[in-house]
Design a protein around this motif. Structure first.
Motif, short mmCIF file in Angstrom:
data_model
loop_
_atom_site.label_atom_id
_atom_site.label_comp_id
_atom_site.label_asym_id
_atom_site.label_seq_id
_atom_site.Cartn_x
_atom_site.Cartn_y
_atom_site.Cartn_z
N LEU A 1 12.20 6.45 -6.75
CA LEU A 1 10.79 6.36 -6.36
C LEU A 1 10.51 5.16 -5.46
N LEU A 2 11.50 4.27 -5.28
CA LEU A 2 11.33 3.21 -4.30
C LEU A 2 11.24 3.76 -2.89
N SER A 3 11.61 5.03 -2.70
CA SER A 3 11.43 5.67 -1.39
C SER A 3 9.96 5.71 -1.00
N LEU A 4 9.06 5.68 -1.97
CA LEU A 4 7.63 5.61 -1.65
C LEU A 4 7.28 4.26 -1.06
N THR A 5 7.94 3.21 -1.54
CA THR A 5 7.66 1.86 -1.06
C THR A 5 8.31 1.60 0.29
N PHE A 6 9.60 1.88 0.40
CA PHE A 6 10.35 1.53 1.61
C PHE A 6 10.48 2.69 2.60
N GLY A 7 10.07 3.89 2.21
CA GLY A 7 10.20 5.05 3.07
C GLY A 7 11.45 5.85 2.79
N PHE A 8 12.52 5.20 2.38
CA PHE A 8 13.76 5.89 2.04
C PHE A 8 14.50 5.09 1.00
N SER B 1 10.95 -3.62 8.50
CA SER B 1 9.98 -3.00 7.61
C SER B 1 10.34 -3.22 6.14
N ALA B 2 11.63 -3.31 5.82
CA ALA B 2 12.02 -3.50 4.42
C ALA B 2 11.45 -4.80 3.87
N ARG B 3 11.47 -5.86 4.68
CA ARG B 3 10.92 -7.14 4.24
C ARG B 3 9.40 -7.07 4.15
N THR B 4 8.76 -6.41 5.13
CA THR B 4 7.30 -6.32 5.13
C THR B 4 6.80 -5.56 3.91
N TYR B 5 7.41 -4.42 3.62
CA TYR B 5 6.95 -3.62 2.48
C TYR B 5 7.29 -4.31 1.15
N ALA B 6 8.34 -5.10 1.13
CA ALA B 6 8.64 -5.87 -0.08
C ALA B 6 7.53 -6.88 -0.36
N LEU B 7 6.96 -7.47 0.71
CA LEU B 7 5.83 -8.39 0.53
C LEU B 7 4.57 -7.62 0.13
N MET B 8 4.33 -6.48 0.76
CA MET B 8 3.10 -5.73 0.49
C MET B 8 3.04 -5.23 -0.94
N ARG B 9 4.16 -4.84 -1.52
CA ARG B 9 4.10 -4.25 -2.85
C ARG B 9 3.78 -5.26 -3.94
N THR B 10 3.75 -6.56 -3.59
CA THR B 10 3.35 -7.58 -4.58
C THR B 10 1.84 -7.79 -4.60
N ASP B 11 1.11 -7.20 -3.65
CA ASP B 11 -0.34 -7.28 -3.67
C ASP B 11 -0.87 -6.58 -4.91
N PRO B 12 -1.83 -7.18 -5.65
CA PRO B 12 -2.29 -6.55 -6.90
C PRO B 12 -2.79 -5.13 -6.72
N GLN B 13 -3.57 -4.87 -5.66
CA GLN B 13 -4.10 -3.52 -5.47
C GLN B 13 -2.99 -2.53 -5.13
N LEU B 14 -2.06 -2.93 -4.27
CA LEU B 14 -0.97 -2.02 -3.90
C LEU B 14 0.02 -1.85 -5.06
N THR B 15 0.19 -2.88 -5.87
CA THR B 15 1.01 -2.73 -7.08
C THR B 15 0.41 -1.67 -8.00
N GLY C 1 12.09 7.37 7.06
CA GLY C 1 10.85 7.88 6.51
C GLY C 1 9.62 7.05 6.86
N ARG C 2 8.60 7.27 6.07
CA ARG C 2 7.33 6.58 6.28
C ARG C 2 6.83 6.12 4.92
N SER C 3 6.69 4.83 4.77
CA SER C 3 6.29 4.27 3.49
C SER C 3 4.88 4.71 3.11
N LEU C 4 4.66 4.88 1.80
CA LEU C 4 3.32 5.16 1.29
C LEU C 4 2.37 4.01 1.62
N LEU C 5 2.93 2.81 1.84
CA LEU C 5 2.12 1.62 2.10
C LEU C 5 1.76 1.47 3.58
#
Length: 675
Positions: A112-119, A35-49, A189-193
């Motif tokens: 606040l990266l806990s919102l991205t990665f869950g923890f 999940s750490a790799r997946t959420y790292a990719l997702m947070r580069t999306d313009p809308q999710l950024t 945890g559970r990522s905001l994404l």
């Protein structure tokens, strides 16, 4: 009576031992550690950024502070110093820039990266300075570097191991663990994404398909028709000509006689890729309660709808900010918070700990000129100096050339109201009718006299500080050269000259204050001569304050010398470096302590006159405070029973319950009734 249960029967989850993932997650790429790799990719999306920025930036901009919560000043100051945070109600202005140690703004950004990665875990590190454990680092341990999370028998975190063979496990008592929406033993945890994963996956697939369609069909499909009765060779030539066509500024074609060129666009209806992408973007923002981001792209909407979205969004931000503050204060089960661990190490587990608090994130609406105008028009607010000062500070407006005076207090009702519960100081609030302006004391002159005395002492202080550093340098050099580490704990400073400087300033200010108090009485028709000032007490206070400042500097010098006195170090070199460190220290402590001593002198002069004057009504005034804490706001305007009660509250020049301590500028004013 049935016995109380003392042992668990059930358990949080079935993850006891080595943690291996959220049992409810069905998508492998969203199960930690993938999940750490997946959420790292997702947070580069313009809308999710944009969604993440909408969450994190207001929280980072909010007002963070240490709430004393009734704890001892020494404990609160240690926590505030180590975290680089202001003390609530005490530090109205930002302090000097931090060059080392923990920077709260940077730590908050990473937490606040806990919102991205869950923890998001951190490892704390201390230095032992002057016998105290001082927090010097909160090192982030990024989720993708963690290879194993080991759980204890109660399914709390026992330790973590990073993906480096040479690094030993980090025990839980060294960790600060921020986690978003934890359930049971799912400490990742559970990522905001997480709810946006499906929309994000489809959106990027549609992006690729849409880009291909534009590239393939954006300019139409060229076709070349051979003449009737064409030979196979001519048909092949027509195919070659059509395939060779390219779009460009100089593009063109030459055809043999009888050949015909046509560029054909797509016919019929095609899927609305852009509409579908907009829909997916709206789903990604909606799952985070950030629907206000899409109001400009929707077919309907209104200002009322936008306000509703904003209110809900700000409440969610405040909730997340409160979670961060609570974790930083008290931590998670089995993992102490930053504040509680710092207090436990230095003062013991029974010492009450202050709290980290955050405000201005959805907790109150933005104050606008329109809102203020409506509140005053309706009578809910009335213009007064405190409101004007707030507005000027909030909108960075210049101060008035002539400060507005607060209305002077009034005579009490014939039967004064009883004292507030739990308040030893008496008695009632002033009545509603304004008194004559002639009775209003000139507190501006009181402040000017105090400030002038403070400036005089601070102007002479550099020479005293230089002498103190010279005294310390000689002792440090000798101790280091002798290899006598214990001698560094015995550093002393002769503070006689500083005490004499302060005593002179205090006596002069006390005499000036007595004259000012006499003038205030005369303005109300009461004549009283300023009495001689009792010098003994003020001189004793000057000696004590100078000794405290000297001891503090000696302690700082000893701590720096202990750190620099490595084996083989030259005493002179260590002494020079320590002197440089001391020279760079802020004068804030000096200003506070000297200012407090001068407030004591000022109060002594004013009260000496009041003791010789006829009885009056004695009131508490916090008009001179730049930032008023809650206890001072509560006492402001209180009418004391007599001068003894007033002196018990303000006899040392500051309100005894003020959270700002020596910084308090509260005064006792006297009103004589003229009948």
């Amino acid at each position: 009576m049935a016995s109380a249960p003392t042992r668990d029967i059930g358990h949080l989850d079935s993850n006891y031992g080595t943690w291996y993932g959220d049992l409810q997650e069905q998508i492998q790429d969203l199960t930690w550690p993938l999940s750490a790799r997946t959420y790292a990719l997702m947070r580069t999306d313009p809308q999710l950024t944009a969604v993440l920025s909408a969450y994190t930036l207001p929280i980072r901009r909010a007002t963070w502070a240490v709430d004393p919560a009734g704890c001892r000043d020494e404990v609160v100051q240690l926590v505030a110093d180590d975290l680089g945070l202001p003390i609530l109600g005490v530090d109205p202005e930002p302090g000097p820039a931090r060059r080392r140690g923990v920077r709260w703004a940077d730590h908050l950004r990473l937490a606040l990266l806990s919102l991205t990665f869950g923890f998001m875990p951190f490892e704390r590190r201390y230095d032992i300075v002057g016998g105290q454990a001082r927090l010097v680092n909160l090192g982030e341990r990024m989720p993708h570097t963690i290879g194993q999370i080991q759980l204890a028998a109660d399914e709390t975190v026992q330790s973590i191991t990073q993906n480096l063979a040479a690094v030993r496990p980090i025990p839980a008592n060294r960790l600060v663990w921020y986690v978003h929406d934890r359930e049971a033993a799912n400490w990742t945890g559970r990522s905001l994404l997480r709810p946006a994963y499906g929309a994000w996956l489809l959106k990027h697939e549609v992006w690729r398909v849409h880009a291909t369609s534009i590239r393939r069909f954006g300019m139409g499909v060229p076709s070349v028709a051979a003449p009737p009765g064409a030979t196979p060779g001519q048909v092949a030539e027509a195919q070659r000509l059509a395939s060779a066509m390219r779009v460009g500024d100089r593009a063109g074609v030459g055809l043999p006689d009888g050949f015909r060129l046509a560029i054909t666009g797509m016919t019929g209806s095609v899927p609305d890729a852009m509409g579908f992408i907009r829909y997916l973007d709206q789903q990604m923002s909606r799952q985070a309660l950030a629907g206000l981001m899409d109001l400009g792209d929707t077919s309907n909407g209104s200002r009322a709808l936008g306000d509703s979205f904003l209110d809900l969004f700000l409440l969610s931000l405040q909730s997340i900010a409160d979670e961060i503050a609570d974790t930083a204060t008290t931590g998670q089960t089995g993992m102490p918070g930053i504040v509680t661990d710092l207090v436990d190490l230095n003062f013991g587990p029974d010492e009450p700990a202050p709290r980290i608090v955050v405000s201005d994130v959805g907790s109150r609406q933005e104050v606008t000129a329109e809102a203020l105008e409506q509140l005053m028009r309706s009578g809910a607010l009335a213009p007064d100096p405190a409101l004007e000062a707030y507005v000027r500070e909030a909108w960075r407006l210049p101060e008035r050339a002539e400060p507005v005076r607060a209305p002077a207090p009034q005579p009490p009702d014939p039967e004064p109201a009883p004292a507030r519960e739990g308040q030893e100081l008496a008695a009632s609030r002033p009545g509603p009718e304004p008194v004559r302006a002639a009775a209003e004391p000139d507190l501006d002159a009181v402040q000017e006299a105090w400030q002038a005395a403070l400036d005089t002492v601070l102007e002479a202080w550099p020479a005293i500080a230089e002498d103190w550093r010279t005294q310390l340098a000689a002792q440090i050099a000798a101790a280091v050269d002798d290899g006598d580490v214990h001698a560094l704990t015995q550093l002393t400073i002769d503070s006689t000259e500083a005490a004499e400087l302060l005593a002179v300033a205090m006596l002069e200010l006390a005499e000036t204050s007595a004259e000012q108090m006499s003038a205030e009485a005369a303005a109300q028709g009461v004549r009283v001569e300023p009495p001689p000032i009792e010098e003994g007490h003020l001189e004793a206070v000057a000696v004590a304050v100078a000794a405290l400042l000297a001891a503090g500097l000696a302690g700082a010098a000893a701590a720096a010398a202990l750190r620099l006195a490595v084996p083989g170090a030259a005493g002179a070199a260590v002494a020079v470096e320590v002197a440089a460190i001391l020279a760079a220290l802020s004068l804030r402590a000096v200003r506070d302590q000297v200012g407090g001593a001068l407030s004591t002198a000022q109060a002594a002069g004013r009260i000496a006159v009041l003791r010789d004057a006829p009885a009056a009504r004695y009131l508490a005034s916090e008009q001179l405070d730049r930032s008023t804490c809650q206890p001072c706001r509560a006492i402001d305007g209180t009418v004391f029973d007599d001068l003894d009660a007033a002196e018990k509250a303000y006899g040392n020049g500051a309100y005894v319950s003020c959270l700002g301590g020596v910084r308090c500028r509260g005064q006792v004013i006297a009103i004589w009734d003229r009948r």
